[in-house]
Write an enzyme that holds these catalytic residues in place. Structure first.
Site, PDB file in Angstrom:
ATOM      1  N   ASP A   8      40.983  31.354  19.635  1.00 51.18           N
ATOM      2  CA  ASP A   8      41.027  30.166  18.782  1.00 51.18           C
ATOM      3  C   ASP A   8      39.779  30.209  17.888  1.00 51.18           C
ATOM      4  OD1 ASP A   8      38.890  29.291  20.310  1.00 51.18           O
ATOM      5  OD2 ASP A   8      39.828  27.409  20.940  1.00 51.18           O
ATOM      6  N   HIS A   9      39.506  29.113  17.189  1.00 49.12           N
ATOM      7  CA  HIS A   9      38.341  29.087  16.291  1.00 49.12           C
ATOM      8  C   HIS A   9      37.029  29.270  17.057  1.00 49.12           C
ATOM      9  CE1 HIS A   9      39.368  25.101  17.729  1.00 49.12           C
ATOM     10  NE2 HIS A   9      38.108  24.730  17.539  1.00 49.12           N
ATOM     11  N   CYS A  65      38.243  31.726  23.813  1.00 47.84           N
ATOM     12  CA  CYS A  65      38.086  30.405  23.206  1.00 47.84           C
ATOM     13  C   CYS A  65      36.619  30.025  23.371  1.00 47.84           C
ATOM     14  CB  CYS A  65      39.061  29.379  23.795  1.00 47.84           C
ATOM     15  SG  CYS A  65      38.799  28.916  25.516  1.00 47.84           S
ATOM     16  N   THR A  67      34.915  28.242  25.639  1.00 53.52           N
ATOM     17  CA  THR A  67      34.427  28.451  27.014  1.00 53.52           C
ATOM     18  C   THR A  67      35.195  29.537  27.751  1.00 53.52           C
ATOM     19  OG1 THR A  67      36.018  26.841  27.820  1.00 53.52           O
ATOM     20  CG2 THR A  67      33.803  26.007  27.257  1.00 53.52           C
ATOM     21  N   HIS A  98      40.970  44.010  42.545  1.00 56.60           N
ATOM     22  CA  HIS A  98      41.645  43.138  43.515  1.00 56.60           C
ATOM     23  C   HIS A  98      42.794  42.336  42.921  1.00 56.60           C
ATOM     24  CE1 HIS A  98      38.131  42.928  46.640  1.00 56.60           C
ATOM     25  NE2 HIS A  98      38.404  44.162  46.264  1.00 56.60           N
ATOM     26  N   ARG A 132      46.422  46.225  50.227  1.00 55.91           N
ATOM     27  CA  ARG A 132      46.642  44.834  50.647  1.00 55.91           C
ATOM     28  C   ARG A 132      46.707  43.871  49.456  1.00 55.91           C
ATOM     29  NH1 ARG A 132      41.319  45.914  50.960  1.00 55.91           N
ATOM     30  NH2 ARG A 132      39.784  44.298  50.481  1.00 55.91           N
ATOM     31  N   HIS A 133      46.107  44.285  48.344  1.00 61.42           N
ATOM     32  CA  HIS A 133      46.086  43.404  47.176  1.00 61.42           C
ATOM     33  C   HIS A 133      47.462  43.290  46.512  1.00 61.42           C
ATOM     34  CE1 HIS A 133      41.817  43.248  47.687  1.00 61.42           C
ATOM     35  NE2 HIS A 133      41.732  44.563  47.588  1.00 61.42           N
TER      36      HIS A 133
END
Ligand code: RB5
Length: 146
Positions: A8-9, A65, A67, A98, A132-133
């Site tokens: 985004d901006h 973005c 954050t 993982h 296992r993952h």
């Protein structure tokens, strides 16, 4: 290898710097916008990028973005998308090892360019450990009703 990238901006400037930095890289960036610092809505760009990955037009994605939080939430509503907000070098590697993350997410206003490059390099060069993952990854697409 193709890597779709969108922001985004709040992530526009970081996206442009990444496009420049990786111009001669071994992978090709596919730029899905935004194209300026004019205010836009991050779910629209998460949607574009997730569709590109789900339609196999790209192998991995990078979303940005301000954050990294809003665009992570938006991306992770798509079945088959595993978007990870990479907040350290260690988590950049673990997101691949993982979680088999297929989208790396960054905060354009919360991370330095050097941090982002170090984390993206690690993300793109680390393999999923499976074992296992795999069982846990499969459950992601069963629960939640997305
Ligand atoms: C846009 O101002 C900002 O809210 C957005 O980039 C992001 O940080 C949301 O999580």
């Amino acid at each position: 290898m193709k890597v779709a990238i969108a922001s985004d901006h709040g992530g526009f400037e970081l996206k442009q710097k990444l496009l420049q930095h990786y111009q001669n890289a071994t992978f090709e960036f596919v730029d899905l916008g935004t194209d300026s610092t004019v205010s836009v809505d991050y779910p629209d760009f998460a949607e574009k990028l997730c569709q590109a990955i789900l339609n196999k037009q790209a192998d991995f994605g990078v979303l940005i973005c301000g954050t990294g939080i809003g665009i992570s939430i938006a991306a992770n509503r798509h079945k088959g998308i595993r978007a990870a907000l990479l907040y350290s070098l260690e988590t950049a590697k673990l997101a691949r090892q993982h979680n088999n993350a297929n989208v790396a997410v960054f905060g354009g206003r919360t991370m330095t360019f050097a941090e982002v490059v170090e984390r993206l390099d690690a993300f793109l060069s680390t393999e999923f450990e499976a074992g296992r993952h795999s069982r846990r990854i499969e459950k992601l697409d069963v629960y939640g009703g997305c």
